[in-house]
Design an enzyme around this catalytic site. Structure first.
Site, PDB file in Angstrom:
ATOM      1  N   CYS A 113       0.851  -1.180   0.000  1.00 53.42           N
ATOM      2  CA  CYS A 113       0.000   0.000   0.000  1.00 53.42           C
ATOM      3  C   CYS A 113       0.890   1.233   0.000  1.00 53.42           C
ATOM      4  O   CYS A 113       2.075   1.145   0.329  1.00 53.42           O
ATOM      5  CB  CYS A 113      -0.879  -0.026   1.253  1.00 53.42           C
TER       6      CYS A 113
ATOM      7  N   ASP B 117      -2.781  18.603 -37.305  1.00 58.06           N
ATOM      8  CA  ASP B 117      -2.018  19.365 -38.289  1.00 58.06           C
ATOM      9  C   ASP B 117      -2.059  18.562 -39.592  1.00 58.06           C
ATOM     10  O   ASP B 117      -2.041  17.328 -39.561  1.00 58.06           O
ATOM     11  CB  ASP B 117      -0.576  19.527 -37.785  1.00 58.06           C
TER      12      ASP B 117
ATOM     13  N   CYS C 229       2.893   2.013   3.084  1.00 64.00           N
ATOM     14  CA  CYS C 229       4.193   1.350   3.256  1.00 64.00           C
ATOM     15  C   CYS C 229       5.312   2.236   2.738  1.00 64.00           C
ATOM     16  O   CYS C 229       6.393   2.320   3.332  1.00 64.00           O
ATOM     17  CB  CYS C 229       4.212   0.014   2.510  1.00 64.00           C
TER      18      CYS C 229
END
Length: 704
Positions: A21, A399, A24
């Site tokens: 997680c 473009d 941690c």
């Protein structure tokens, strides 16, 4: 020193394993920040990497990370070096599970209660040693992570005599962590596997002999040899031989590309047929493949807006529920609302529920998976924010020259007036020789192919958006569009009808003359790419409502290309600042707009759009550095895939977030009636986290 250290000689990069997680990552950061010889540290859960500036050896850092309950390995030029991994926790998880099962079996067969408790206690100690150690360092550094919450829950269960519950909590937590770690590593390795595409050694011609040496010992200008079937080890230019080269790892193109002398080749691509001698143009750490990996890992470290919101929510949610757990343990029994053991048990359940692991990892794992998948398909997405934007696009502006068209215009008409065709070409080529515009290059190339010599000139000057001027034989000549000559009050007279006709036929016209009269016109046209037609249709199929073409060319040319490409709208006769205005107009209409160009020209429009997309990044360092998304191949075929992948990622992130919140809400509801057990609370947390990861991993296999 790690090649990705950003200009700091003491900064190194480490792989971190064992993080479940983002909390941690915070624990590791806070622990290392307390060490005097560490100057700065940043740990990223998404990529599993730690960037740290420190003095002393790498072993001391690896040891400190291990003390906090995780394992680290130094990364050198993208490859792990001198790894000292902590022993796998799988065996401890298995042993803890066996002891739990034996204790439960003992209670069923009416064995001595003391033996069952002893077995449960052993299961708690063996399975809970790593999280307890991590919890100690988390508390020491002022962090409240899942290890703290789970350790408190297990110890609390043991204190009130719920040994089976405590052992079950520890085992489920350890099992969940093992499965989560394996799954998350798969998503992280989705991009790291690209490292293996470029071989660590290359065949080099030295003193007339072919020898195999490490790519780190090869310098720019060395000649390497790629045999049929070999992976090309370094970026370079072919100096001898011809072959077909599979560039899929770099550009995502499924069809091999024919290569000959003078063509560029990239590290990690595969030489299909003939033997090639290649002059090295980039060192191993500077190759296109190395840049792709570096840019993607940087992108995976960037937080998306959704992730930032979720992290903020988690920082509020966890302490609130933690405080609620303490209140539940104390207040109800204090006021006679039940027994201390019952409410203490419910408080322990709330401690487990206070961990928002599934919610916190719902976004980063999805982003890592999506960005890694895109990179394998030749699309560089430079961060989670751009991934989310790509999924919300409603209009894409292109473009024309070099994007929708081949970008290699050719002279189709040479129309002299009062001079010979050769004289017209000579003057036009002289005027355009210093310009880098594709139309100018087409005129110069055409004159060279016709063996027309250029004239002597001086005082050459560019007239932005209109043309060029130069003095040739003491006469000032101009080459440009009709606006240029209109501003000089040069009459086009009877030429106007011819100009209109040629424009309607799709020609771009360069008018050549002086301040007094016109000496001729040169017609130029550019073929549309077949891949552009397919890509634009693909974008319409995936629901992009408005496909827009922006060009500085005349209305006739724009209309012809727009018709062939089947764009929704087009804007012609645009100067660079007008393209910016066109983008702003689209945004004012309520569109989320992307601008697609080559990453060098049209920079203002690319910057103004909600998303800047560059194509042909494999050959352009500028495109890779400046755009938000880079299509590595020189075509638009991957654009519909990119939009689809982004939308899929957004959908999965939303699924993960709502699922995580629903599970937490359901657990909270079930706590107070006493319907939730402690092991069920742990299972809801670790199980939800695992399901979120597995759901996110679907993005790794997404093909559009």
């Amino acid at each position: 020193m790690d090649s990705s250290a950003k200009g700091n000689k003491n900064e190194r990069v480490y792989d971190i394993q064992g993080m479940d997680c983002s909390a941690c990552a915070v624990t590791i950061e806070k622990h290392l920040q307390q060490i005097p010889y560490v100057k700065s540290v940043a740990v990223n859960f998404s990529t599993g990497k730690m960037r740290i500036e420190h003095e002393g050896s790498a072993d001391t850092i690896i040891h400190e990370v291990a003390k906090a309950g995780y394992s680290a390995s130094l990364v050198f030029r993208g490859r792990k070096q001198g790894t000292k991994q902590a022993k796998s926790n799988q065996s401890l998880t298995v042993l803890s599970g066996v002891l739990l099962a034996l204790g439960f079996l003992g209670s069923i067969v009416n064995a001595t209660e003391f033996i069952s408790i002893l077995l449960y206690a052993a299961a708690i100690v063996i399975g809970g040693y790593k999280p307890a150690r991590s919890a100690f360092y988390a508390i020491k550094s002022g962090s409240l992570d899942m290890n703290v919450l789970m350790t408190a829950a297990a110890l609390g269960a043991a204190i009130i005599g719920q040994w089976l519950e405590g052992a079950t909590v520890v085992w489920l937590f350890a099992l969940g962590n093992t499965l989560q770690t394996k799954s998350i590593e798969r998503t992280r390795n989705s991009i790291r596997s690209l490292l293996e595409l470029a071989p660590p050694e290359a065949w080099v011609t030295r003193n007339g002999e072919l020898v195999q040496v490490s790519v780190d010992d090869i310098g720019i200008g060395d000649i390497i040899v790629a045999k049929p079937g070999d992976k090309i080890p370094l970026d370079g230019q072919i100096v001898r031989g011809e072959s077909s080269v599979n560039q899929a790892p770099i550009t995502g193109e499924s069809v091999p590309v024919d290569k000959q002398i003078g063509d560029a080749v990239y590290a990690g691509s595969i030489n299909e047929h003939g033997s090639l001698e290649i002059k090295v143009t980039k060192l191993a750490q500077d190759s296109t493949l190395a840049k792709i990996i570096h840019l993607v890992e940087e992108a995976q470290e960037e937080k998306a807006p959704t992730q930032a919101f979720v992290d903020k929510f988690a920082r509020i949610y966890t302490p609130i529920v933690f405080i609620l757990a303490i209140v539940v343990m104390i207040l109800p029994p204090l006021f006679g609302g039940g027994s201390w053991s019952d409410w203490f048990y419910r408080g322990l359940e709330l401690l487990v529920i206070a961990c928002p692991c599934a919610l916190v990892i719902s976004t980063p794992v999805s982003i890592v998976s999506a960005i890694g998948n895109a990179a394998k398909h030749g699309v560089l997405i430079k961060g989670g924010a751009f991934l989310e934007t790509a999924g919300a696009l409603t209009a894409i502006a292109f473009d024309k020259t070099g994007t929708l068209t081949e970008g290699k215009p050719k002279v189709t008409k040479v129309l002299p007036y009062g001079v010979t065709g050769q004289e017209l070409l000579a003057i036009a080529a002289t005027l355009e020789e210093h310009s880098t515009h594709p139309i100018a290059r087409a005129i110069v190339s055409h004159a060279a192919a016709a063996a027309v010599p250029k004239a002597n000139s001086d005082r050459q000057k560019s007239i932005p958006g209109k043309g060029v001027e130069a003095v040739i034989d003491d006469v000032t000549y101009y080459a440009g569009n009709a606006k240029l000559f209109a501003e000089m009050n040069v009459s086009l007279g009877k030429l106007q009808n011819q100009i209109d006709t040629l424009r309607q036929q799709g020609n771009t016209l360069v008018i050549v003359g002086t301040q007094e009269h016109i000496i001729g016109m040169i017609g130029i046209s550019d073929a549309i790419r077949q891949t552009s037609i397919k890509a634009l249709q693909g974008l319409k199929d995936v629901g992009v409502r408005s496909i827009v073409m922006l060009t500085g060319d005349n209305q006739g040319t724009a209309r012809k290309v727009a018709s062939e490409a089947n764009v929704t709208r087009y804007f012609a006769d645009l100067l660079p600042e007008h393209k910016v205005r066109a983008i702003k107009d689209l945004q004012a209409e309520g569109h989320m707009v992307a601008m697609v160009g080559d990453g060098i020209n049209d920079a203002p429009a690319l910057a103004t759009a909600n998303l800047g997309i560059a194509m042909g990044g494999a050959g352009t360092d500028t495109a890779m550095e400046t755009a938000d998304i880079v299509l590595m191949a020189d075509n638009l075929e991957k654009l519909p895939f990119t939009v689809q992948l982004s939308r899929k990622a957004i959908a999965i992130i939303k699924q993960n977030i709502w699922f995580s919140i629903a599970i937490k809400f359901l657990a909270l509801v079930l706590v107070f009636p006493g319907w939730l057990t402690l092991w069920m609370a742990v299972l809801s947390d670790t199980g939800a986290a695992l399901l979120v990861i597995l759901n996110s991993m679907r993005l790794l296999r997404f093909k559009g």
